[in-house]
Design a protein around this motif. Structure first.
Motif, PDB file in Angstrom:
ATOM      1  N   PRO A   1       0.620  -1.280  -0.180  1.00  0.00           N
ATOM      2  CA  PRO A   1      -0.048   0.052  -0.015  1.00  0.00           C
ATOM      3  C   PRO A   1       0.870   1.321  -0.047  1.00  0.00           C
ATOM      4  O   PRO A   1       0.407   2.168  -0.679  1.00  0.00           O
ATOM      5  N   PRO A   2       1.736   1.649   0.853  1.00  0.00           N
ATOM      6  CA  PRO A   2       2.580   2.717   0.676  1.00  0.00           C
ATOM      7  C   PRO A   2       3.253   3.020  -0.617  1.00  0.00           C
ATOM      8  O   PRO A   2       3.344   4.106  -1.005  1.00  0.00           O
TER       9      PRO A   2
ATOM     10  N   SER B   1      -1.709   9.251  -9.920  1.00  0.00           N
ATOM     11  CA  SER B   1      -2.848   8.783  -9.807  1.00  0.00           C
ATOM     12  C   SER B   1      -3.328   8.274 -11.301  1.00  0.00           C
ATOM     13  O   SER B   1      -4.517   7.579 -11.369  1.00  0.00           O
TER      14      SER B   1
ATOM     15  N   SER C   1       0.266   3.862  -3.048  1.00  0.00           N
ATOM     16  CA  SER C   1       0.145   5.130  -2.702  1.00  0.00           C
ATOM     17  C   SER C   1       1.069   6.371  -3.101  1.00  0.00           C
ATOM     18  O   SER C   1       0.485   7.507  -3.538  1.00  0.00           O
ATOM     19  N   ALA C   2       2.187   5.948  -3.281  1.00  0.00           N
ATOM     20  CA  ALA C   2       3.070   6.936  -3.798  1.00  0.00           C
ATOM     21  C   ALA C   2       3.041   7.017  -5.180  1.00  0.00           C
ATOM     22  O   ALA C   2       3.580   7.982  -5.915  1.00  0.00           O
TER      23      ALA C   2
ATOM     24  N   GLN D   1       8.326   6.475  -1.993  1.00  0.00           N
ATOM     25  CA  GLN D   1       8.562   7.420  -3.124  1.00  0.00           C
ATOM     26  C   GLN D   1       9.594   7.484  -3.955  1.00  0.00           C
ATOM     27  O   GLN D   1       9.647   7.682  -4.943  1.00  0.00           O
TER      28      GLN D   1
END
Length: 239
Positions: free
Chosen positions: A22-23, A30, A26-27, A221
């Motif tokens: 998930p992290p 979109s 999420s980085a 990230q």
């Protein structure tokens, strides 16, 4: 410049599920989409069998990027060695092409297999070889939960299979653009196995991080940035 849509298929590490992603997801921008292949927790399969199974789940038409972590790396390499026409690129993270640990005779691995199914995996072993001292409490706990959820028989069979695998010839044959993510604080995979990526294919793109074995979980990230730059370069060359 128009940002291109990217479709990523994620193959997790030995724990076989996407609970640690998930992290990393999420980085991502979109306009990227992801799908995580999850290995059944109680399934014991060879690398050849997993390759065939995953190949059947690949997108049929839309271009996609295959992102494979650790245990899944050899599977992704085998798929990319005879790639479907819509496989756009390959990203390998914290993984290997052949036995990632100290070389052991195959007979010794087979003898040790029943013993490994009895002993629990100590927490300090997981922290030392998968994580780093500055790993977040959330990531540490996530790793413990992922390992605890995997039946011991399944875990040991997957560990043993990594000691037997060798996809170096498949890797040499790759024609798909490939990015390899390497952690400078890698402790699980021996240096010689890590060095095989650039030694066997000097043309493959390498990105190094101040990270342990679990690169995309530790540096989400930074990992996404490296992948985005790689894919942007690919888009530019294709234009």
């Amino acid at each position: 410049m128009t940002e291109s849509h990217e479709n990523l298929l994620l193959l997790p590490g030995l724990h076989g599920v996407g609970s640690l992603f998930p992290p990393f997801i999420s980085a991502m921008p979109s306009h990227w989409t992801t799908h995580t292949f999850e290995y059944p927790l109680d399934a014991v399969r060879s690398y050849e069998e997993w390759t065939a199974i995953i190949r059947e789940t690949l997108p049929e038409r839309e271009p996609f990027v295959l992102v494979a972590e650790s245990f899944s790396g050899p599977i992704a390499v085998k798929i990319a060695a005879t790639p479907p026409p819509n496989l756009r690129a390959l990203v390998l993270t914290g993984t290997f092409l052949s036995n990632p640990v100290a070389p052991l005779p195959k007979w010794l691995v087979r003898v040790a297999k029943p013993l490994l199914k009895i002993a629990p995996v100590p927490r300090f072993i997981l922290r030392r070889f998968l994580l780093s001292p500055d790993s977040s409490p959330q990531l540490v706990q996530g790793v413990f939960q992922a390992v605890d959820s995997l039946p011991k028989t399944t875990m040991v069979d997957r560990i043993v299979s990594t000691c037997m695998v060798d996809v170096r010839e498949d890797y040499r044959r790759l024609t798909v653009p490939t990015l390899v993510l390497i952690g400078r604080r890698e402790r699980l995979i021996r240096p010689r196995a890590v060095a095989e990526f650039s030694r066997l294919r000097p043309d493959v793109q390498i990105a190094e991080f101040d990270a342990p074995h679990l690169i995309v979980e530790s540096k989400p990230q930074e990992s996404v940035t490296a992948i985005a730059q790689f894919l942007q370069q690919l888009s530019t060359s294709e234009a």
